[in-house]
Motif scaffolding. Structure first.
Motif, PDB file in Angstrom:
ATOM      1  N   GLY A   1      47.662  34.699  37.684  1.00  0.00           N
ATOM      2  CA  GLY A   1      47.857  34.054  38.985  1.00  0.00           C
ATOM      3  C   GLY A   1      48.524  34.979  39.985  1.00  0.00           C
ATOM      4  O   GLY A   1      48.109  35.074  41.142  1.00  0.00           O
ATOM      5  N   LEU A   2      49.563  35.682  39.576  1.00  0.00           N
ATOM      6  CA  LEU A   2      50.244  36.615  40.469  1.00  0.00           C
ATOM      7  C   LEU A   2      49.343  37.789  40.852  1.00  0.00           C
ATOM      8  O   LEU A   2      49.377  38.258  41.996  1.00  0.00           O
ATOM      9  CB  LEU A   2      51.537  37.122  39.822  1.00  0.00           C
ATOM     10  CG  LEU A   2      52.663  36.096  39.720  1.00  0.00           C
ATOM     11  CD1 LEU A   2      53.822  36.644  38.899  1.00  0.00           C
ATOM     12  CD2 LEU A   2      53.141  35.684  41.102  1.00  0.00           C
TER      13      LEU A   2
ATOM     14  N   LEU B   1      46.021  37.744  41.100  1.00  0.00           N
ATOM     15  CA  LEU B   1      45.035  37.241  42.059  1.00  0.00           C
ATOM     16  C   LEU B   1      45.653  37.032  43.438  1.00  0.00           C
ATOM     17  O   LEU B   1      45.035  37.330  44.456  1.00  0.00           O
ATOM     18  CB  LEU B   1      44.414  35.940  41.551  1.00  0.00           C
ATOM     19  CG  LEU B   1      43.499  36.081  40.331  1.00  0.00           C
ATOM     20  CD1 LEU B   1      43.052  34.716  39.835  1.00  0.00           C
ATOM     21  CD2 LEU B   1      42.295  36.948  40.667  1.00  0.00           C
ATOM     22  N   TYR B   2      46.884  36.542  43.482  1.00  0.00           N
ATOM     23  CA  TYR B   2      47.575  36.356  44.751  1.00  0.00           C
ATOM     24  C   TYR B   2      47.800  37.708  45.439  1.00  0.00           C
ATOM     25  O   TYR B   2      47.562  37.848  46.642  1.00  0.00           O
ATOM     26  CB  TYR B   2      48.907  35.640  44.530  1.00  0.00           C
ATOM     27  CG  TYR B   2      49.713  35.491  45.797  1.00  0.00           C
ATOM     28  CD1 TYR B   2      49.349  34.562  46.765  1.00  0.00           C
ATOM     29  CD2 TYR B   2      50.832  36.278  46.022  1.00  0.00           C
ATOM     30  CE1 TYR B   2      50.077  34.420  47.929  1.00  0.00           C
ATOM     31  CE2 TYR B   2      51.566  36.143  47.189  1.00  0.00           C
ATOM     32  CZ  TYR B   2      51.189  35.220  48.133  1.00  0.00           C
ATOM     33  OH  TYR B   2      51.908  35.089  49.290  1.00  0.00           O
ATOM     34  N   ALA B   3      48.230  38.704  44.692  1.00  0.00           N
ATOM     35  CA  ALA B   3      48.475  40.035  45.261  1.00  0.00           C
ATOM     36  C   ALA B   3      47.178  40.662  45.763  1.00  0.00           C
ATOM     37  O   ALA B   3      47.157  41.289  46.827  1.00  0.00           O
ATOM     38  CB  ALA B   3      49.136  40.937  44.223  1.00  0.00           C
TER      39      ALA B   3
ATOM     40  N   SER C   1      44.507  39.089  46.848  1.00  0.00           N
ATOM     41  CA  SER C   1      44.031  38.404  48.049  1.00  0.00           C
ATOM     42  C   SER C   1      44.829  38.835  49.272  1.00  0.00           C
ATOM     43  O   SER C   1      44.308  38.852  50.380  1.00  0.00           O
ATOM     44  CB  SER C   1      44.104  36.891  47.869  1.00  0.00           C
ATOM     45  OG  SER C   1      45.449  36.461  47.846  1.00  0.00           O
ATOM     46  N   GLN C   2      46.087  39.194  49.109  1.00  0.00           N
ATOM     47  CA  GLN C   2      46.913  39.650  50.227  1.00  0.00           C
ATOM     48  C   GLN C   2      46.521  41.052  50.684  1.00  0.00           C
ATOM     49  O   GLN C   2      46.714  41.406  51.838  1.00  0.00           O
ATOM     50  CB  GLN C   2      48.394  39.655  49.825  1.00  0.00           C
ATOM     51  CG  GLN C   2      48.955  38.282  49.577  1.00  0.00           C
ATOM     52  CD  GLN C   2      48.958  37.440  50.840  1.00  0.00           C
ATOM     53  OE1 GLN C   2      49.381  37.900  51.882  1.00  0.00           O
ATOM     54  NE2 GLN C   2      48.452  36.225  50.739  1.00  0.00           N
ATOM     55  N   ASN C   3      45.988  41.877  49.798  1.00  0.00           N
ATOM     56  CA  ASN C   3      45.657  43.256  50.130  1.00  0.00           C
ATOM     57  C   ASN C   3      44.190  43.479  50.435  1.00  0.00           C
ATOM     58  O   ASN C   3      43.770  44.610  50.634  1.00  0.00           O
ATOM     59  CB  ASN C   3      46.066  44.187  48.983  1.00  0.00           C
ATOM     60  CG  ASN C   3      47.564  44.292  48.873  1.00  0.00           C
ATOM     61  OD1 ASN C   3      48.263  44.198  49.863  1.00  0.00           O
ATOM     62  ND2 ASN C   3      48.054  44.464  47.667  1.00  0.00           N
TER      63      ASN C   3
END
Length: 161
Positions: free
Chosen positions: A24-25, A27-29, A31-33
Motif C-alpha cells: 500500500g505504501l 503504491l501511494y509513493a 502515484s505521487q511521483n
C-alpha cells in the motif's frame, strides 16, 4: 484452538498485514511521483479521453520553443519562454542553467508543475538533440555493418527515386 496454532495464526496474520502495508505504501509513493506527459495543445484543450491537467499537478511537457519568446532576467537565472506544437502556446518559467542544446526553434521536454491554465513552473528542462546525431560508437558500428550513406543516396538517385 491450542496455543501452538494460535501462535502460528498470529505470525501469519502479522506477516500478511506487514506485506499489505508495504504494498500500500509503495503504491501511494508511486502515484505521487507519476508525471504524465502532455503537449501544449493537450494542456489547453485536454487529451482525447477528456482528461485535462489540474493546477498544481506535476507533469512533463514537450514541444518546440517559439522563436522570439525567450526572456531572461538580467539579475537571476530566471528564464521564461513559450512552447507550442501545432496549436496553442504554453509559457514555461524556469530558474536555473539551461542545457547547452537549448535554443529557439528547438524541441525540448520540461518537467514541472502547472501553475495556471497555460503556465508551467519547470524544475527541469531537457533539450532534444538533432535527429541526425549519432554517437561515435554507433557510427563506427554502422560503417562496419552497413554501406555508407552517400552510396545509398547515389544509388537512389541513379534508380530514379
Amino acid at each position: 484452538m491450542n496455543p501452538r496454532r494460535k501462535k502460528r495464526l498470529g505470525i501469519v496474520l502479522a506477516i500478511f498485514i506487514g506485506i499489505s502495508a508495504t504494498v500500500g505504501l509503495m503504491l501511494y509513493a508511486l502515484s505521487q511521483n507519476m508525471d504524465l506527459f502532455y503537449t501544449p495543445t493537450e494542456i489547453v484543450n485536454g487529451k482525447d479521453d477528456g482528461s485535462k491537467p489540474y493546477v498544481g499537478q506535476r507533469l512533463r511537457i514537450g514541444g518546440m520553443v517559439v522563436p522570439g519568446t525567450v526572456k531572461r532576467d538580467p539579475d537571476s537565472l530566471l528564464v521564461s519562454f513559450d512552447l507550442n506544437d501545432v496549436g496553442p502556446k504554453v509559457t514555461i518559467v524556469y530558474e536555473g542553467i539551461l542545457p547547452d542544446l537549448f535554443r529557439e526553434g528547438q524541441g525540448i521536454v520540461a518537467q514541472g508543475v502547472l501553475k495556471d491554465a497555460t503556465t508551467i513552473e519547470a524544475f527541469e528542462v531537457l533539450a532534444k538533440h538533432d535527429e541526425e546525431y549519432m554517437p561515435p560508437e554507433v557510427a563506427e558500428a554502422m560503417k562496419k555493418t552497413h554501406q555508407p550513406l552517400e552510396y545509398s543516396q547515389e544509388q537512389k538517385q541513379g534508380s530514379g527515386q
